[in-house]
Design an enzyme around this catalytic site. Sequence first.
Site, short mmCIF file in Angstrom:
data_model
loop_
_atom_site.label_atom_id
_atom_site.label_comp_id
_atom_site.label_asym_id
_atom_site.label_seq_id
_atom_site.Cartn_x
_atom_site.Cartn_y
_atom_site.Cartn_z
N LYS A 1 0.90 -1.19 0.12
CA LYS A 1 -0.09 -0.04 0.17
C LYS A 1 0.73 1.37 -0.04
CE LYS A 1 -4.30 -1.65 1.61
NZ LYS A 1 -5.84 -1.16 2.51
N LYS B 1 -1.88 7.12 12.04
CA LYS B 1 -1.76 5.79 11.76
C LYS B 1 -0.27 5.45 12.01
CE LYS B 1 -4.27 4.29 8.12
NZ LYS B 1 -4.63 4.36 6.61
N GLY C 1 -4.95 -3.95 11.33
CA GLY C 1 -6.24 -4.46 12.21
C GLY C 1 -6.51 -3.48 13.29
N GLU D 1 -3.09 11.14 8.23
CA GLU D 1 -3.79 11.13 7.02
C GLU D 1 -5.07 12.03 7.41
OE1 GLU D 1 -5.01 7.43 5.59
OE2 GLU D 1 -3.00 7.19 4.22
N LYS D 2 -5.80 12.63 6.30
CA LYS D 2 -6.97 13.10 6.60
C LYS D 2 -7.86 12.18 6.45
CE LYS D 2 -10.29 16.62 4.71
NZ LYS D 2 -10.14 17.04 6.37
N ARG E 1 -6.08 -7.54 -11.00
CA ARG E 1 -6.68 -8.60 -11.52
C ARG E 1 -8.11 -8.27 -12.05
NH1 ARG E 1 -10.52 -8.19 -7.18
NH2 ARG E 1 -9.38 -7.48 -5.29
N VAL F 1 -14.66 -9.17 -8.99
CA VAL F 1 -15.88 -9.86 -8.90
C VAL F 1 -17.09 -9.35 -9.58
CG1 VAL F 1 -17.88 -10.66 -7.02
CG2 VAL F 1 -15.24 -10.92 -6.46
#
Lengths: 142, 456
Positions: free
Chosen positions: B112, B153, B159, B195-196, B287, B290
């Site tokens: 990420k 963060k 988690g 982060e906002k 990828r 769904v």
Amino acid sequence: MSDVQTPPGDIAARVRRLVEAFIETDLIRVRIERDGERIEVGRPPMRQDHAQVAEAVALAAEPVPVRNVELIKADLVGIFRLSRPAPVEGDLLEGDRELAYVEALGIRNPVRSRGAGRIAAILCKDGDAVDYGRPLFELDRG
Amino acid sequence: MLIANRGEIALRINRACQELGVKTVAIFSEADRESLHVRQADEAFCVGPGPVARSYLNIPNIISTALVTGCDAIHPGYGFMAENARFASICADHGIVFIGPKPEVIAAMGDKATAKRVMKEAGVATTPGTDILASVDEARKAASKIGYPVLIKATAGGGGKGMRVVERPEDLERSFHGASSEAEASFKDGRVYMEKLIRDPRHIEVQVLADEFGNVVHLGERDCSVQKPSHQKLIEEAPAPALSDKARRALHEMAIKACKHVKYSNAGTLEFLADGDNVYFMEMNTRIQVEHPVTEMVYSVDLVKEQIRIASGEKLGYAQSDLALRGHAIECRINAEDASNNFAPEAGTLTKVVFPGGPGIRVDTHVFSGAQVPPYYDSMIAKIVAFGATRDAAIARMERALRETVIEGVHTTIDECLVILATPEFRAGNYNIGFLPRLLETQAADAALAAAAVTA
């Protein structure tokens, strides 16, 4: 899998299906003719008199000795190869022995008898591609 | 081609191959021996017992199957081997084409922090934020620049650990130390960044196709904001109902710029958080997804066939100007789950299954009357997709299709989907990722009230 995949023109598959249907009946001959093709399946006529039936009932009533038969299955995907000297059906194994190997990603993964017994059946041919859980040998442990 | 998946996506890929004249090899676990994908492929190989780690994630058996059956390519579908850069490079080592982008692109987008940095370089809007914060003072300055509320963060976090929402400046110091010491205790790394906080955003994603010659097109966006409290998507639609044309164009342009920057190839999706017309890059999925059928319906493309063509070295046969959006499409995921019990997955035998049909309805499924739903896998058993000339027409058609559907033997999400489709918020296209969790709370409260009334 069979019905979906079988091309309609595949004679061998059609004969197989006919035989399967035939076995379940007590007919002695079935013939199918269509579009110039003829498939006929039969078996030798069986004399079935009362004595025979009585004998069969008697045999069924007798305790049949239970054989301890074990299937040795593939535990990975690869090409099945018989080890040398190649085992044959009927061979008596005195103990643990390498019977074959499954070649996967260039590695030979041995298939062992894991004990003594008689090879009742070899269920794959040398060079067959086998998948996980495919029965390879039938061993009679006595 | 080997199809390294199960369920409806394995069938979807098999269908594309059949139409292209490509022979297929299915893989299956012992729990899936009776599955439709096993029957419909040209060949099928068992790769292990039910649990995924020993079957659908069993790399040696999957590669060995491809080799002994002479496959040229592997399609990973979604989940399992999709987005596994190591698997993609193992395929390459064995001379097998992995249908997806290059392993290094999968790896970069899979991380990420790296993905966010690369996107920023490409000029894509990311959530406003900071690098590692050295002190409370630095945090205070950053927060006043970004604007409250903000998120603190932990860089090593996960988690929800080492994360704090800060609503007001006076809470900053306490939250900063709280997040840092929690991260230190949990991950032995107390470094934090900011982060906002985007409250109740919409989840909007852009579908892209890129060939191996640098040609990139987008196929519009999908709104996937109807999400369960677990953040799993339940209903998706294309196009997104509440986005201005200006924001929509900007989003599409960003997606194309990003793909060109990372030299992306094959099908992919860029996920964004939208706050009004402000959109921020979240992550890229390398990828097929769904919910790809809603895009296929409104753009009249077959994304899986395009994936196969691109992987076999073909150029995109069209430019952006050749692609036109027509109508509206909605997808409902039908899962074997109990919506009234936190969407708890259920396994068992489907005693009766009847799917809808008629104009504008597409059903992608692997189940049938008598099929087993094994406990080992994802609980999705079908995707029902409705197409309409307008959004209202698509909604009406979806409601009709859901009412036609019969699935007995397990609980399903059909009724919950019908409830959602009937809400004024959904009708108006005015919903965000907070919508379904709030609706569920209301439903639970109503149910409790009704139960109390009965007892009284």
